[in-house]
Write a protein that holds these residues in place. Structure first.
Motif, short mmCIF file in Angstrom:
data_model
loop_
_atom_site.label_atom_id
_atom_site.label_comp_id
_atom_site.label_asym_id
_atom_site.label_seq_id
_atom_site.Cartn_x
_atom_site.Cartn_y
_atom_site.Cartn_z
N SER A 20 0.82 -1.21 0.00
CA SER A 20 0.00 0.00 0.00
C SER A 20 0.86 1.26 0.00
O SER A 20 0.56 2.22 -0.70
CB SER A 20 -0.91 0.01 1.23
OG SER A 20 -0.17 -0.23 2.40
N LEU A 60 -6.84 2.21 -1.78
CA LEU A 60 -7.70 1.41 -0.91
C LEU A 60 -8.94 0.93 -1.66
O LEU A 60 -9.45 -0.16 -1.41
CB LEU A 60 -8.10 2.22 0.34
CG LEU A 60 -6.98 2.50 1.34
CD1 LEU A 60 -7.53 3.18 2.58
CD2 LEU A 60 -6.27 1.22 1.74
N SER A 113 -10.16 -4.03 6.60
CA SER A 113 -8.82 -3.83 6.03
C SER A 113 -8.57 -2.36 5.71
O SER A 113 -7.48 -1.85 5.98
CB SER A 113 -8.64 -4.64 4.75
OG SER A 113 -8.92 -5.99 4.96
N SER A 114 -9.55 -1.68 5.13
CA SER A 114 -9.36 -0.28 4.76
C SER A 114 -9.11 0.58 5.97
O SER A 114 -8.25 1.46 5.97
CB SER A 114 -10.57 0.25 3.99
OG SER A 114 -10.73 -0.42 2.78
N SER A 157 -7.85 -0.26 8.75
CA SER A 157 -6.52 -0.53 9.28
C SER A 157 -5.42 0.03 8.37
O SER A 157 -4.46 0.64 8.83
CB SER A 157 -6.37 -2.04 9.45
OG SER A 157 -5.08 -2.37 9.88
N LEU A 158 -5.57 -0.18 7.05
CA LEU A 158 -4.54 0.28 6.11
C LEU A 158 -4.46 1.79 6.01
O LEU A 158 -3.42 2.35 5.67
CB LEU A 158 -4.81 -0.29 4.72
CG LEU A 158 -4.16 -1.62 4.39
CD1 LEU A 158 -4.55 -2.05 3.00
CD2 LEU A 158 -2.64 -1.52 4.51
N VAL A 177 -1.51 3.69 7.36
CA VAL A 177 -0.22 3.79 6.66
C VAL A 177 -0.14 5.10 5.88
O VAL A 177 0.94 5.61 5.62
CB VAL A 177 -0.05 2.57 5.72
CG1 VAL A 177 1.25 2.66 4.95
CG2 VAL A 177 -0.09 1.28 6.52
N PRO A 221 -3.56 -2.67 13.04
CA PRO A 221 -2.67 -1.92 12.16
C PRO A 221 -1.23 -2.39 12.31
O PRO A 221 -0.65 -2.29 13.39
CB PRO A 221 -2.83 -0.47 12.63
CG PRO A 221 -3.27 -0.58 14.04
CD PRO A 221 -3.96 -1.88 14.22
N THR A 281 4.13 -6.93 5.05
CA THR A 281 4.37 -6.22 6.30
C THR A 281 5.85 -5.93 6.50
O THR A 281 6.21 -4.88 7.06
CB THR A 281 3.86 -7.05 7.49
OG1 THR A 281 2.53 -7.45 7.23
CG2 THR A 281 3.90 -6.25 8.78
#
Lengths: 227, 226, 314
Positions: A64, A86, A146-147, A149-150, A153, B73, B160
């Motif tokens: 990502s 995303l 997932s989005s 959480s991502l 970043v 996360p 990761t």
């Protein structure tokens, strides 16, 4: 853990939570809107699906962070730079979910619908799609979690999210912020997950009382289609 | 596309292929982090998954683990470890292993518990002990899902480990973090390209493994039920 | 048995409602403090004044000071902090997607304006900047506060090798690993400058971060023997580090000053920012850094406290 820090910074905590929510919900929703017609197309014209699936696997493997940075040149430093990748990831999850969901409709049901006079398109939209809802929502749950959480970043390129607390806590050696960031991201994701389960119950009254399992974890999070 | 050109120019340059910051070194580092993490995660998750799958306990927990897993996360976990224990091998090993366990655990559980109860009955009827049922009936039938779990973990760890460069780890993520810092799109795009190739190679590896390990009959069955 | 349209209707209504509210939120929401948050996308110049910052605490602190003071003067302000390193945000301020950013004149000059410049004093650097910056950008009055790059070693290392100045490193450098931000390898006052001015060639360069936790840990753990630690980093005191003297002025002056997008400037903005610069000293900056980084105080609390103490708008 400095508990007093939380009420002192309530304003910014709330703001970053909203930012993260936006980045976590908009991509899966856009993904859903796009993936339903694409998924239907893949079912109607089966030869489309294998290349679509291969493309999905390849895109899903992209890191990502790399996608975010590459987009800065084109979309600048705003939310769009995070939302686009995303959304792509959500598509990779949702298109297979739509296809799997539609394919999981028993042949007998399809035949009965045709016998009752449904044209293929009407049958697809009024019979098969609603029956595919549990599988699609299972995919949507994964995309949303997932989005959310991502999105954290994205903070590495200055796009605000709860990731801010992770990075600031790191730079200032301040674990309180880090614990808070992690806890809020997980909480936000789980709350949205529960809401989606309720939405599924709302939309599929005929399934009430039955357990829906998430199934095993797959390479692309396609659900097993178990109901 | 502009960045494809950037990536190609960067990859073409021979400087990228030599020295401690060169692509071969970084690829090996990245593979090392991945292999070690997957091995340790499997060593923990496989036995646990087999046991809870066999005895049918803890299924509810398994589903919940799968849900929570995606919510964590990874950047947060990495940063938390650095702040708690400083910079060492454990700083990246613990998060990568912790995050690598759920796919293997859940899939092993699903694979074993999903075995047709009639088969288990028949096996016991034939006089097999609990252990024999596990080893000779449940495990072989669960292999496809277990392999899938290992594959998901491997791909996840590859991704990761990329982010872990932010906390100073080596590997291919360095190209992204360093390229990001110096606005060198060639480095970012090139690094990303190599990571994608690596991730795809890992997928291919597991497809090959599946051919080797899963009996033909099971593969047929899996394809038919898709 | 067959699902009727109500299911789809319910689903569509729900989806539409959620998407609409999200889209509205995406177009910018206001936080209770009255400052609005991130507009979607970069690109052309913004109507509101966008204050950006680099991705390290001191810069966020300075940006917060600018932001609070300008808001107090009635300027409509948007914060876009922690963008990244200069190489990332410089193109953005050039096209006006960011309006104001706290800068360090020397680093700005040698990184983005004139990589060959050898200007060292504040006046020379400012003059070079004024003539070299693109027409859309300008620098305002510099403050006396400086946060310079440095070659820093641990106190123990300095004592063991009798070091007080970079000039003494000469032969020792071959045995040392140097740590710093990735861009230190390409900046003229980075590895290149150290080689040209002091003849130093280090054994290896480790790309770490912007004088942050990774760099400090690498230095104190001995992974690197010298590092580029910014001179107002409060951990210099608590981690017992020594910034070696720079007699040849390899590291040019690094006065804190605002870099601004000229077309968006008004007299209110420039006078407010200049008033801030007039009061900002190195000691004051270091004290604020200590509060924010070591004592984990709030950026806005510390910023506001300083503005109040200096009699500036807050």
């Amino acid at each position: 853990m400095v508990w007093s820090w939380i009420p002192q910074n309530w304003t910014s905590i709330w703001q970053y939570t909203l930012d993260n929510l936006l980045l976590g919900l908009l991509p899966p929703i856009i993904g859903l809107i796009v993936s339903v017609p694409v998924g239907i197309a893949c079912v109607l014209w089966g030869w489309l699906y294998p290349p679509v699936l291969s493309l999905s696997s390849a895109i899903y493997a992209l890191p990502s962070l790399a996608l975010f940075v590459v987009l800065i040149d084109y979309t600048g430093l705003g939310n769009l730079t995070v939302i686009i990748p995303l959304t792509l990831f959500s598509l990779c999850i949702l298109i297979p979910a739509v296809v799997d969901g539609l394919r999981s409709v028993p042949e007998s049901v399809r035949q009965a619908a045709t016998a009752m006079g449904f044209t293929p398109v009407r049958r697809l939209v009024q019979v098969e799609l609603p029956l595919a809802v549990p599988v699609i929502i299972a995919g949507l749950r994964i995309a949303v979690v997932s989005s959310i959480s991502l999105a954290s970043v994205g903070q590495l390129i200055g796009v605000p999210s709860l990731g801010y607390f992770l990075i600031d806590g790191f730079q200032r050696d301040f674990p309180t912020e880090i614990y808070l960031g992690i806890a809020l991201i997980i909480a936000l994701a789980l709350i949205c997950d529960v809401i989606l389960v309720s939405v599924r119950r709302l939309l599929t009254p005929w399934l009430r009382g039955r357990q829906v399992s998430a199934g095993p974890i797959r390479v692309l999070p396609i659900t097993a289609g178990r109901m | 596309m502009g960045f494809l050109n950037f990536a190609w120019d960067w990859l073409k340059s021979p400087a990228q292929w030599h020295g401690p910051d060169g692509i071969p070194v970084r690829v090996l580092q990245h593979l090392g982090y991945t292999a070690l993490s997957v091995l340790i995660a499997a060593a923990i998750a496989l036995p646990v998954g087999l046991l809870i799958g066999h005895y049918g306990r803890g299924g509810f927990t398994a589903v919940n683990i799968a849900n929570i897993w995606r919510a964590i996360p990874t950047l947060g976990l990495l940063i938390l470890l650095v702040v708690l224990i400083g910079f060492s091998a454990f700083t990246w090993l613990i998060p990568l292993v912790a995050l690598g366990i759920p796919p293997i655990l859940v899939n092993t559980y699903e694979g074993v518990s999903g075995v047709d109860p009639d088969l288990k009955d028949a096996a016991r009827g034939m006089g097999m002990t609990q252990w024999q049922v596990l080893w000779k009936v449940e495990l072989p039938l669960a292999v496809p899902l277990i392999l899938l779990g290992l594959q998901v973990t491997a791909i996840f760890v590859v991704a990761t480990a990329t982010i872990a460069a932010y906390i100073g780890l080596g590997g291919l993520g360095r190209y992204i973090i360093d390229g990001l810092a110096s606005n060198n799109y060639g480095e970012v795009a090139g690094g990303a390209a190599v990571i994608v190739v690596l991730a795809l190679a890992v997928q291919v590896l597991f497809v090959g493994l599946r051919r080797l390990v899963v009996p033909a009959g099971l593969r047929q069955q899996a394809r038919a039920s898709k | 048995m067959f699902a009727s349209s109500p299911t789809l209707k319910r689903g569509a209504a729900l989806g539409l409602a959620v998407t609409a509210s999200l889209a509205l939120a995406a177009c910018g929401s206001s936080s209770p403090s009255g400052k609005s948050s991130n507009p979607l996308g970069g690109g052309s110049a913004s109507k509101t004044v966008v204050i950006g910052s680099a991705n390290f605490p001191e810069n966020e602190l300075l940006a917060e000071i600018y932001s609070l003071a300008l808001s107090a003067k009635g300027v409509k302000v948007t914060d876009k902090f922690n963008i990244g390193s200069r190489e990332v945000y410089y193109p953005e301020i050039k096209k006006g997607a960011v309006t104001i950013i706290p800068e360090y004149n020397g680093a700005l000059l040698t990184t983005s304006v004139d990589t060959t410049s050898t200007a060292a004093s504040t006046q020379a650097v400012d003059a070079a900047l004024t003539s070299g910056l693109p027409s859309t950008l300008e620098i305002l009055t510099p403050s006396s506060a400086q946060d310079k790059d440095s070659v820093t070693v641990t106190q123990a290392f300095a004592t063991a090798h009798h070091l007080t100045s970079i000039a003494q490193l000469g032969p020792l450098a071959k045995t040392m690993v140097f740590g710093g931000p990735s861009e230190f390898q390409t900046r003229t006052d980075g590895l290149i400058g150290l080689k040209n001015n002091y003849g130093l060639t280090f054994k290896k360069f480790d790309a770490l971060d912007e004088s942050g936790p990774i760099t400090l840990a690498a230095l104190t753990d001995g992974k690197v023997q010298a590092a580029d630690v910014f001179t107002t980093t409060p951990q210099i005191i608590t981690d017992h580090l020594v910034a070696l003297a720079d007699p040849k002025n390899n590291f040019a002056a690094q006065n804190v000053l605002p870099l601004v997008y000229k077309p968006a400037m008004t007299s209110t903005i420039t006078s407010t920012l200049n008033a801030i610069s007039a009061k900002l000293t190195t000691a004051g900056l270091l004290a604020m850094d200590k509060a924010v980084i070591l004592d984990h105080a709030n950026y806005s609390t510390v910023a506001q406290g300083w503005l109040k103490a200096e009699g500036l708008p807050n």
